[in-house]
Design a protein around this motif. Sequence first.
Motif, short mmCIF file in Angstrom:
data_model
loop_
_atom_site.label_atom_id
_atom_site.label_comp_id
_atom_site.label_asym_id
_atom_site.label_seq_id
_atom_site.Cartn_x
_atom_site.Cartn_y
_atom_site.Cartn_z
N VAL A 25 -10.13 24.00 -12.16
CA VAL A 25 -9.76 24.73 -10.95
C VAL A 25 -10.82 25.77 -10.59
O VAL A 25 -11.16 25.98 -9.42
N VAL A 26 -11.33 26.41 -11.62
CA VAL A 26 -12.15 27.60 -11.40
C VAL A 26 -13.59 27.27 -10.99
O VAL A 26 -14.16 27.90 -10.11
N ILE B 290 -1.73 27.12 -14.75
CA ILE B 290 -2.21 27.18 -16.14
C ILE B 290 -3.54 27.92 -16.19
O ILE B 290 -3.78 28.76 -17.07
N ALA B 291 -4.40 27.62 -15.23
CA ALA B 291 -5.72 28.25 -15.20
C ALA B 291 -5.59 29.77 -15.14
O ALA B 291 -6.33 30.50 -15.79
N TYR C 218 -5.93 24.80 -22.65
CA TYR C 218 -5.63 25.53 -21.41
C TYR C 218 -6.92 25.82 -20.67
O TYR C 218 -7.03 25.65 -19.46
N VAL D 84 -14.72 26.84 -7.26
CA VAL D 84 -14.60 28.08 -6.47
C VAL D 84 -15.79 28.99 -6.75
O VAL D 84 -16.44 29.51 -5.84
N TYR E 7 -1.92 22.87 -12.41
CA TYR E 7 -3.20 23.15 -13.06
C TYR E 7 -3.60 24.60 -12.83
O TYR E 7 -4.04 25.30 -13.72
N GLY E 8 -3.47 24.99 -11.56
CA GLY E 8 -3.87 26.34 -11.17
C GLY E 8 -3.07 27.39 -11.90
O GLY E 8 -3.60 28.38 -12.38
N ILE F 27 -8.50 22.97 -18.92
CA ILE F 27 -7.78 22.66 -17.66
C ILE F 27 -8.16 23.71 -16.61
O ILE F 27 -8.44 23.39 -15.45
N ALA F 28 -8.23 24.97 -17.04
CA ALA F 28 -8.56 26.05 -16.11
C ALA F 28 -9.92 25.79 -15.45
O ALA F 28 -10.10 26.03 -14.26
N LEU G 149 -9.47 32.81 -6.45
CA LEU G 149 -8.90 31.97 -7.49
C LEU G 149 -7.38 31.98 -7.43
O LEU G 149 -6.72 30.96 -7.59
N LYS H 10 -6.06 29.60 -5.11
CA LYS H 10 -6.10 28.24 -5.67
C LYS H 10 -4.99 28.03 -6.70
O LYS H 10 -4.41 26.96 -6.81
N PHE H 11 -4.75 29.08 -7.48
CA PHE H 11 -3.81 28.95 -8.59
C PHE H 11 -2.41 28.58 -8.12
O PHE H 11 -1.73 27.78 -8.75
N SER I 248 -1.23 24.64 -7.36
CA SER I 248 -1.00 23.52 -8.26
C SER I 248 -0.54 23.99 -9.64
O SER I 248 -0.69 25.16 -10.00
#
Lengths: 336, 336
Positions: B267-268, A263-264, B260, B271, A260-261, B263-264, A251, A254-255, A258
């Motif tokens: 991305v998550v 924030i994730a 948040y 994966v 978005y990432g 949005i997360a 993860l 990935k974070f 971007s």
Amino acid sequence: MASLRLAVDAMSGDHGLRSSLSATLNALNRNSALHVSLVGDEPAIVNALATKKYDPARLQIVHSTDVVTMDDIPSKALRYKKQSSMYRALELLRDGSVAGVVSAGNTGALVAMSCIILDRLPGVRRPAICAPVPAHNGVTYMLDLGANISCDAEQLYQFAVMGSALAKALDGRERPRLALLNVGAELIKGTSVVKEAAELISANPQLNYVGFAEGNDIFSEQIDVMICDGFTGNVALKVCEGTANFIRGQLKAKFVQSLYGKIAAVVVKPVLSAFAREINPDRYNGAALLGLNGVVIKSHGSSGAASFESAIHKAAKAVECHLPQLIATQINTTES
Amino acid sequence: MASLRLAVDAMSGDHGLRSSLSATLNALNRNSALHVSLVGDEPAIVNALATKKYDPARLQIVHSTDVVTMDDIPSKALRYKKQSSMYRALELLRDGSVAGVVSAGNTGALVAMSCIILDRLPGVRRPAICAPVPAHNGVTYMLDLGANISCDAEQLYQFAVMGSALAKALDGRERPRLALLNVGAELIKGTSVVKEAAELISANPQLNYVGFAEGNDIFSEQIDVMICDGFTGNVALKVCEGTANFIRGQLKAKFVQSLYGKIAAVVVKPVLSAFAREINPDRYNGAALLGLNGVVIKSHGSSGAASFESAIHKAAKAVECHLPQLIATQINTTES
């Protein structure tokens, strides 16, 4: 001896006295039946207590000069750290001065010392480590987690008795649902040992045996206690830890790619870190060493005062429920 | 017989012919040495091929009337599905008409049928399932994953030989680093079986043995092949799967709580889903059944044409590297 006196290993764990002392004082405040023998460096404890309000009749200091560190090798700690707060606390339990011990120290050393210093309960073949593993809507108590590398069916049966008693005592689960860890749910699956253990467990009407379960069922809300040998249990928990770390790594990659990432990451990181901490065998919170003549509860190594205090309450509960006696009775009923 | 002819089980897996056919045609395009016997429902295959361009000299259709489903119980499939595409494909391998089989079907059935239909390589005690598990910067080949519930040291040693040969053949790793799954890295740790296996493996200079490893090391980039018995391997992979699903559940609960979080989730989720799919034992991609007289590769049950094609290329590579012969030589060198 007070009816409910515990020894608290004041020095072990990442925070030593800093978390054990407030935990103890808070626990004494919250449970008026509780008495504590605080085992550790007396001058340091006296100094730390100077500004605190507490009832000296319920808080005794027992001096010790050494500390087991998180990096100590268990066999060496056992041999060379007989003056440690951990060792001394267990001696108080052996001598009947207290009914239970709480320590945030090195799990391996705590197991090794407990097995040597304390007597096994009559009928118990070998003690086992049982820890709560996070699960959907609660925890699953899992044992053995490494005290017994290979086990026969009789030992697995005894783990079922002990784990069931623990889940009853600590969580008030009336008839804890027990499962045997296996490679499939069908009766024909697995080794002769697990098959024989299934027969022994299901033949005892006092145990609520629900059958074989698979590795992913550790997290199931249908199971309260998962039984396995210490080899499988140790591998399973390390795999949990490894998986959580691996996913975290994936993860993270990935974070950074971007916005978005990024924030994730804010949402995801604390969840993953908490999980990885929870299932790290060096750091179990509330793990119990079962089958011994006395209550031994492990608090999280890096725990702050709050979770240390919760370990003290767990130990008190286990003593009040007469956990060791419950186990002894149940083991011996079924032995005869 | 063509020098490089594979049988492709065209009907099994979630997508059956839809993914196996394009995978086969693409693989034939990309590897001019390849010949394929496509095993399945002939009218359906002929119909599907009608609009496609291919070299009929390199693509033979072998008719079969039945299909093993993902829900079939292996023992029953073995008994009652002798006219299935999976069974027929393995018969072609047994008869020497092809050098390898690729199937996206039910793993259990594929193992059961392979063990019955194919001969074991001389010297091999028992076949093993070996699958690539995602790891930091690549994969770790892990075996056994359930074909052998209890193993002695000699079997673990044979798994080391076979896993090493596979990692060499498929990934071109010159000296694959082998580890034995255990409860600790120290030599004194573990059962007598793993200790004895460690001695056997480290005594063979052709094997690059790096020592004991723990459950979390499955994901390590320091290890190419992880050896364990089928009980531990099965539990370990199911625990991976359960952990991934549990973490997904925990994160999901967080996600719904905030913007948040929502949005997360974007991305998550992919994966975690990919990981859970990857380590689901029913759906391994590129798992190999080792120790048999022929190459058997399992493609992902739900795989699209691309990953099915990659399984075909893996099988071709294993055939070109003479994987079964390599294993036989190595097993017999060390036996004598």
